[in-house]
Enzyme design. Structure first.
Site, PDB file in Angstrom:
ATOM      1  N   HIS A  33     102.841 -33.404  84.524  1.00 45.54           N
ATOM      2  CA  HIS A  33     101.769 -32.612  85.137  1.00 45.54           C
ATOM      3  C   HIS A  33     102.231 -31.235  85.600  1.00 45.54           C
ATOM      4  O   HIS A  33     101.436 -30.302  85.641  1.00 45.54           O
ATOM      5  CB  HIS A  33     101.058 -33.411  86.234  1.00 45.54           C
ATOM      6  CG  HIS A  33     100.125 -34.431  85.646  1.00 45.54           C
ATOM      7  ND1 HIS A  33     100.464 -35.745  85.492  1.00 45.54           N
ATOM      8  CD2 HIS A  33      98.899 -34.289  85.079  1.00 45.54           C
ATOM      9  CE1 HIS A  33      99.473 -36.384  84.888  1.00 45.54           C
ATOM     10  NE2 HIS A  33      98.506 -35.529  84.635  1.00 45.54           N
ATOM     11  N   GLU A  70      92.252 -43.493  76.571  1.00 44.74           N
ATOM     12  CA  GLU A  70      93.671 -43.181  76.746  1.00 44.74           C
ATOM     13  C   GLU A  70      94.524 -44.450  76.853  1.00 44.74           C
ATOM     14  O   GLU A  70      95.708 -44.392  77.120  1.00 44.74           O
ATOM     15  CB  GLU A  70      93.892 -42.247  77.939  1.00 44.74           C
ATOM     16  CG  GLU A  70      93.155 -42.607  79.195  1.00 44.74           C
ATOM     17  CD  GLU A  70      93.245 -41.547  80.290  1.00 44.74           C
ATOM     18  OE1 GLU A  70      94.086 -40.642  80.224  1.00 44.74           O
ATOM     19  OE2 GLU A  70      92.468 -41.662  81.248  1.00 44.74           O
ATOM     20  N   ASP A  89      98.258 -39.923  77.617  1.00 47.54           N
ATOM     21  CA  ASP A  89      98.478 -41.325  77.963  1.00 47.54           C
ATOM     22  C   ASP A  89      98.361 -42.235  76.755  1.00 47.54           C
ATOM     23  O   ASP A  89      99.097 -43.214  76.639  1.00 47.54           O
ATOM     24  CB  ASP A  89      97.474 -41.765  79.040  1.00 47.54           C
ATOM     25  CG  ASP A  89      97.925 -41.321  80.415  1.00 47.54           C
ATOM     26  OD1 ASP A  89      99.116 -41.522  80.735  1.00 47.54           O
ATOM     27  OD2 ASP A  89      97.118 -40.754  81.167  1.00 47.54           O
ATOM     28  N   CYS A 108      91.099 -34.181  74.993  1.00 44.92           N
ATOM     29  CA  CYS A 108      91.511 -33.286  76.082  1.00 44.92           C
ATOM     30  C   CYS A 108      93.000 -33.428  76.406  1.00 44.92           C
ATOM     31  O   CYS A 108      93.498 -32.785  77.310  1.00 44.92           O
ATOM     32  CB  CYS A 108      90.662 -33.521  77.331  1.00 44.92           C
ATOM     33  SG  CYS A 108      90.804 -35.188  77.964  1.00 44.92           S
TER      34      CYS A 108
HETATM   35  C1  PEP Z   1      95.615 -37.547  79.006  1.00 43.80           C
HETATM   36  O1  PEP Z   1      96.140 -38.604  79.341  1.00 43.80           O
HETATM   37  O2  PEP Z   1      95.678 -37.090  77.842  1.00 43.80           O
HETATM   38  C2  PEP Z   1      94.888 -36.726  79.981  1.00 43.80           C
HETATM   39  C3  PEP Z   1      94.188 -35.688  79.609  1.00 43.80           C
HETATM   40  O3  PEP Z   1      95.000 -37.055  81.294  1.00 43.80           O
HETATM   41  P1  PEP Z   1      96.291 -36.767  82.211  1.00 43.80           P
HETATM   42  O4  PEP Z   1      97.207 -35.864  81.448  1.00 43.80           O
HETATM   43  O5  PEP Z   1      95.812 -36.150  83.466  1.00 43.80           O
HETATM   44  O6  PEP Z   1      96.843 -38.134  82.411  1.00 43.80           O
HETATM   45 MG    MG Z   2      95.606 -39.486  81.227  1.00 45.71          MG
END
Ligand code: PEP
Ligand code: MG
Length: 592
Positions: free
Chosen positions: A204, A445, A469, A516
């Site tokens: 993140h 995911e 994920d 996404c």
């Molecule tokens: C993902 O898992 O691709 C996602 C967009 O969520 P995050 O990266 O916040 O887990």
């Molecule tokens: Mg995710």
């Protein structure tokens, strides 16, 4: 170059260069601020008899600086938000000035002849453990107050930050690990870049750096021990370098490189606000991912056609006590600033690496397989309702999508929708207008969600593939773990099959499906993503112009042909190469 103003090179000292993995482009030149893990247990260092007074004087000095720091925070908070926060600082001052703690620390120092850092730390840990074991939830949470105070005192005892108070000036943040909760606590207006010892391109910290258009480099092993707050460095987020004491020559070279990059970038940027249609006229919606309210302007300027993912847990970590009114106002601001564009808010995806310590008092053995995302929301309906009511109220300001994270099957979607419907009914009964056209979606995911995407599609208006994920859960490879990073392969055939299966399910149900995860920003894979049938890509704001540029040079039939060939391929590397060949043919300029 970010942070250039007022910075000079240091001709007398030598450059020192470290390399890591580049995860977010850009260059910054500034002083560093080293964020240490203040809970590294101090060593039980013996002290010489006769130096006990000196040790206690060190503690008293640290307590005094901490007192001033807390009082200053209290003064600022009083001005900004009123009494609730100020009471927290009152509690912190009481803990800090507790004479019993001081006496007990002194006793340990004198009897065991150990350094005061160890004595104080051990004592405070004992208090934290005792509080954590209490059955009363209110008292149990007080351990966080003790932790906060201990944090501050330990920092001052170690002499950190005293000469470089946090963020009086723009800084490059250097840290061992930068968790989402660390990130929300930073004064982001003063951060010019991140250099982190751990992490990956889908951690993140990297995602946030890209959202905020800041250079970032991860896997800079050992950097925290080599740098001190106040050192001058140049951070190269494209080459994955950190240069201490950059020379005049180096700075000049980087300035030139930046000018050239800006000229190249201008070519892609001029058309960023135009729609992204393929050569054959198919529309591919390119949206933005966002985490913070302050990103609204960046999103607006980026050319994004919507916000395909707003990660609401970051606002939560910033202010876990926000009321429904405050949340409705914050979400409403995002929606109205971007109207008429759609904003897809993902409900809280807490858990995993996004920990709200007040909710997760017991550490979990496997947080990524634990109480995360929709599981946590369904287990804390009070929190969930507060958020959903706020989102429904914010929807009056424009076009809103509500998306559930970490869904493992259709039952969770049904349960979440039931809570959402309750909230809508309650608000209507209270006389609040709830728009009909709010779209409800689910993230795909987890492999079980992809495998039951047909069942989920029957219950929602859209799906969004969270590949960050999805890849980690499909291949059983921790997205943050350096040692297995080589196995984290977006083009693994199993991942592609799950994506394809989800697209077919969504198409069968006549609903929208987008992506996404960070895979959507990978320009090498844009032909493959379009070929697999995706027509919505939500990416970091810094990538919008480039992804749109790529889309405008692709032909859907060619992409579909690629996807067909690829689904029978065995090697992730070969699949990547095949997609790259199409990308190279259609938009080589993006790889120069
Ligand atoms: C993902 O898992 O691709 C996602 C967009 O969520 P995050 O990266 O916040 O887990
Ligand atoms: Mg995710």
């Amino acid at each position: 170059m970010k942070g250039e103003r007022g910075m000079t090179s240091t001709p007398t000292s030598h450059e020192k260069i470290w390399t890591g993995t580049a995860v977010s482009d850009g260059v910054a030149h500034a002083v560093v601020h080293v964020l240490k893990d203040h809970f590294d247990e101090p060593d039980e260092e013996p002290i010489q008899p006769g130096t006990e007074d000196h040790e206690m004087a060190r503690l008293n000095a640290a307590l005094e600086v901490t007192r001033q720091e807390i009082e200053e925070l209290q003064r600022v908070m009083d001005g900004e938000q009123g009494s609730a926060e100020s009471e927290i600082f009152e509690t912190h001052l009481l803990i800090l000035q507790d004479s019993t703690i001081l006496k007990q620390t002194e006793k340990i120092v004198r009897e065991k002849l150990v350094c005061v850092d160890w004595a104080y730390y051990k004592l405070m840990c004992k208090h934290m453990d005792a509080l954590r074991g209490l059955s009363d939830a209110y008292l149990r949470e007080r351990f966080l107050d003790v932790k906060d105070v201990t944090h501050r005192v330990m920092r001052h005892l170690r002499g950190e930050l005293l000469n470089h108070p946090m963020f009086d000036e723009p800084v490059i943040v250097v840290a061992h690990d930068l968790t989402p909760s660390d990130t929300v606590q930073l004064d982001r207006t003063k951060v010019l870049g991140f250099a982190v010892e751990t992490g990956s391109s889908v951690s993140h910290a990297a995602i946030i750096a890209r959202s905020l258009a800041l250079p970032a480099v991860v896997k800079m092993h050992g950097i925290c021990d080599e740098l001190h707050s106040g050192d001058t460095v140049l951070l190269d987020g494209e080459g994955g370098l950190l240069i201490k004491n950059p020379s005049q020559d180096t700075l000049a070279r980087y300035r030139l490189r930046e000018e050239q990059a800006e000229r190249r970038e201008d070519v892609f940027q001029v058309e960023r606000h135009k729609p992204s249609l393929t050569v054959c006229g198919s529309s591919i919606c390119v949206g933005a991912n966002a985490e913070f309210i302050e990103e609204v302007e960046i999103v607006e300027d980026s050319g994004a056609e919507e916000v395909g993912l707003f990660r609401t847990e970051f606002l939560h970590l910033e202010n876990p006590d926000a009321t429904e009114d405050q949340l409705a106002a914050a979400y409403g601001r995002v929606v109205s600033s971007l109207a008429p564009k759609r904003v897809v808010f993902r409900t809280l995806d807490l858990g995993g690496d996004k920990i709200d310590e007040r909710l997760a008092l017991e550490p979990e053995p496997n947080p990524f397989l634990g109480w995360r995302g929709i599981r946590l929301s369904l287990g804390r309906v009070d929190l969930f309702k507060r958020q959903l009511r706020a989102l429904l109220r914010a929807a009056a300001n424009g076009r809103v999508g509500i998306m559930f994270p970490m869904v493992s099957g259709v039952q969770e979607v049904l349960d979440a929708k039931a809570v959402l419907n309750d909230c809508a009914d309650e608000l209507t009964a209270e006389g609040v207008d709830v728009p009909d056209e709010i779209e409800v979606g689910a993230m795909i995911e987890i492999p079980s969600a992809a495998l039951s995407a047909d069942l989920i599609s029957a219950e929602v208006d859209f799906l969004s593939l969270g590949t960050n994920d999805l890849i980690q859960y499909t291949i059983a490879v921790d997205r943050l773990n350096d040692r297995v990073a080589g196995l984290y392969q977006p083009t693994h055939p199993a991942v592609l099959r799950l994506i394809s299966m989800s697209v077919q399910a969504a198409r069968g149900a006549g609903i929208r499906i987008g992506m996404c995860g960070e895979m959507a920003s990978d320009l090498t894979l844009t032909p493959l993503m379009i070929g697999l049938g995706l027509n919505e890509l939500s990416v970091a704001t810094t990538q919008i112009a480039r992804v749109k540029h790529a889309v405008r040079r692709l032909r859907v039939s060619e992409c579909e042909e690629l996807a067909k060939n690829v689904l029978t391929c065995t090697s992730p590397a070969k699949i990547r190469d095949l997609s790259r060949a199409v990308a190279d043919r259609c938009y080589p300029e993006l790889f120069e």
